[in-house]
Motif scaffolding. Structure first.
Motif, PDB file in Angstrom:
ATOM      1  N   HIS A  33       0.845  -1.194   0.000  1.00  0.00           N
ATOM      2  CA  HIS A  33       0.000   0.000   0.000  1.00  0.00           C
ATOM      3  C   HIS A  33       0.882   1.246   0.000  1.00  0.00           C
ATOM      4  N   CYS A  34       0.670   2.129  -0.961  1.00  0.00           N
ATOM      5  CA  CYS A  34       1.453   3.362  -1.054  1.00  0.00           C
ATOM      6  C   CYS A  34       0.616   4.570  -0.637  1.00  0.00           C
ATOM      7  N   LEU A  35       1.259   5.477   0.094  1.00  0.00           N
ATOM      8  CA  LEU A  35       0.685   6.782   0.404  1.00  0.00           C
ATOM      9  C   LEU A  35       1.390   7.828  -0.450  1.00  0.00           C
ATOM     10  N   VAL A  36       0.606   8.606  -1.189  1.00  0.00           N
ATOM     11  CA  VAL A  36       1.141   9.658  -2.047  1.00  0.00           C
ATOM     12  C   VAL A  36       0.533  10.982  -1.618  1.00  0.00           C
ATOM     13  N   GLY A  37       1.327  12.027  -1.621  1.00  0.00           N
ATOM     14  CA  GLY A  37       0.802  13.343  -1.275  1.00  0.00           C
ATOM     15  C   GLY A  37       1.911  14.369  -1.227  1.00  0.00           C
ATOM     16  N   ARG A  38       1.509  15.622  -1.209  1.00  0.00           N
ATOM     17  CA  ARG A  38       2.486  16.706  -1.163  1.00  0.00           C
ATOM     18  C   ARG A  38       3.148  16.768   0.209  1.00  0.00           C
ATOM     19  N   HIS A 190       6.643  10.469  -3.074  1.00  0.00           N
ATOM     20  CA  HIS A 190       6.112  11.600  -3.838  1.00  0.00           C
ATOM     21  C   HIS A 190       5.985  11.242  -5.315  1.00  0.00           C
ATOM     22  N   ASP A 191       6.537  10.104  -5.693  1.00  0.00           N
ATOM     23  CA  ASP A 191       6.646   9.714  -7.093  1.00  0.00           C
ATOM     24  C   ASP A 191       5.434   8.884  -7.495  1.00  0.00           C
ATOM     25  N   ILE A 192       4.587   9.422  -8.360  1.00  0.00           N
ATOM     26  CA  ILE A 192       3.361   8.739  -8.764  1.00  0.00           C
ATOM     27  C   ILE A 192       3.675   7.431  -9.484  1.00  0.00           C
ATOM     28  N   ARG A 240      -2.649  11.367 -10.400  1.00  0.00           N
ATOM     29  CA  ARG A 240      -2.288  12.780 -10.577  1.00  0.00           C
ATOM     30  C   ARG A 240      -3.509  13.679 -10.439  1.00  0.00           C
ATOM     31  N   GLN A 241      -4.625  13.270 -11.035  1.00  0.00           N
ATOM     32  CA  GLN A 241      -5.858  14.042 -10.906  1.00  0.00           C
ATOM     33  C   GLN A 241      -6.290  14.138  -9.452  1.00  0.00           C
ATOM     34  N   GLU A 244      -4.520  16.686  -7.562  1.00  0.00           N
ATOM     35  CA  GLU A 244      -5.005  18.025  -7.893  1.00  0.00           C
ATOM     36  C   GLU A 244      -6.412  18.277  -7.360  1.00  0.00           C
ATOM     37  N   GLY A 245      -7.002  17.252  -6.695  1.00  0.00           N
ATOM     38  CA  GLY A 245      -8.308  17.434  -6.111  1.00  0.00           C
ATOM     39  C   GLY A 245      -9.464  17.209  -7.038  1.00  0.00           C
ATOM     40  N   ASN A 246      -9.206  16.493  -8.172  1.00  0.00           N
ATOM     41  CA  ASN A 246     -10.264  16.301  -9.164  1.00  0.00           C
ATOM     42  C   ASN A 246     -10.975  14.971  -9.038  1.00  0.00           C
TER      43      ASN A 246
END
Length: 249
Positions: A33-38, A190-192, A240-241, A244-246
């Motif tokens: 399981h990966c966590l991605v985020g700024r 951080h890497d998608i 990626r979307q 960006e909150g989409n």
């Protein structure tokens, strides 16, 4: 079956604004399981709570239905810096988590050598960290985390400082080991592309919460062909979307 469940977890550092808000997450045995985020979205705090290194202000973490009140026994950890002991050899570094408490057994020493082989650094067993490349040091850090055959592996951007080719090679080796040992992993990046390639599931974090969850239904084992497939690109675009909150959960 080892299962990690996080229910309605919240956490703040002192009087600061909440770092985590109402987090709900379930990771089943054998999942990657990966966590991605700024930066600053709470990924590392969530990893620390999931592993028991931090206790949440609210909510609960469960392991196999039992409330987690302390760090998970024998969990493996790998961080962005390998943090190897410069005065110990590669083999001694790998055995260090055991040697902290007692002398390692012959079987454990054999396992360390086996991990060196799996990580493709057998020839470096008796070298010191300063004699290794960055990629080799990262491989040692992974082997050290695996020496106790942990049920859970927690990794916080362990490959961020590596060049792209070395990073891809270590990703493949890590997946092979996790699949072989049916290990459960929680991995921050951080890497998608890295998240999509490694994962069975990706969670996108933002402002202290999980904004989006996605099952990654790519073929196993992961290969170079998978990495450059159309479906891989589609999944990467969805993540990626979400950043960006989409997208929504």
């Amino acid at each position: 079956m080892d299962r990690l469940r996080i229910e309605q977890v919240a956490y703040s550092y002192g009087e600061k604004a909440p770092t985590l808000i109402n987090i709900n997450l379930e990771i089943k045995r054998g999942e990657f399981h990966c966590l991605v985020g700024r930066s600053g979205c709470g990924k590392t705090s969530l990893l620390n709570i999931a592993s028991g290194l931090l206790i949440p202000d609210q909510g609960t973490v469960y392991i196999n239905g039992q409330r987690l009140k302390k760090p998970i026994a024998d969990a493996g950890f790998v961080f962005q810096s390998p943090t190897l002991l410069e005065w110990k050899t590669v083999l001694e570094n790998i055995l260090f988590p055991i040697e902290l408490k007692r002398k390692s057994t012959q079987k454990e020493q054999e396992r360390a050598l086996s991990l060196l082989s799996l990580m493709k650094i057998s020839d470096q067993a008796h070298q010191f960290p300063q004699q290794l490349s960055g990629g080799q040091q990262s491989r040692v850090a992974i082997a050290r985390a695996l020496i106790k055959n942990p049920p859970f592996l927690f990794m916080d951007e362990p490959f961020a400082a590596l060049d792209a080719i070395t990073r891809e090679e270590i990703q493949d080796d890590l997946l092979a080991i996790c699949n072989d040992q049916n290990m459960t992993a929680l991995f921050i990046t951080h890497d998608i592309s890295e998240a999509v390639y490694l994962s069975s599931h990706v969670s996108v974090m933002g402002k202290g919460n999980i904004m989006y969850n996605k099952e990654i239904n790519l073929p196993e084992p992961r290969t170079l062909k998978v990495r450059y497939s159309e479906h891989f690109n589609e999944l990467s675009h969805l993540i990626r979307q979400a950043l960006e909150g989409n997208n929504r959960k």
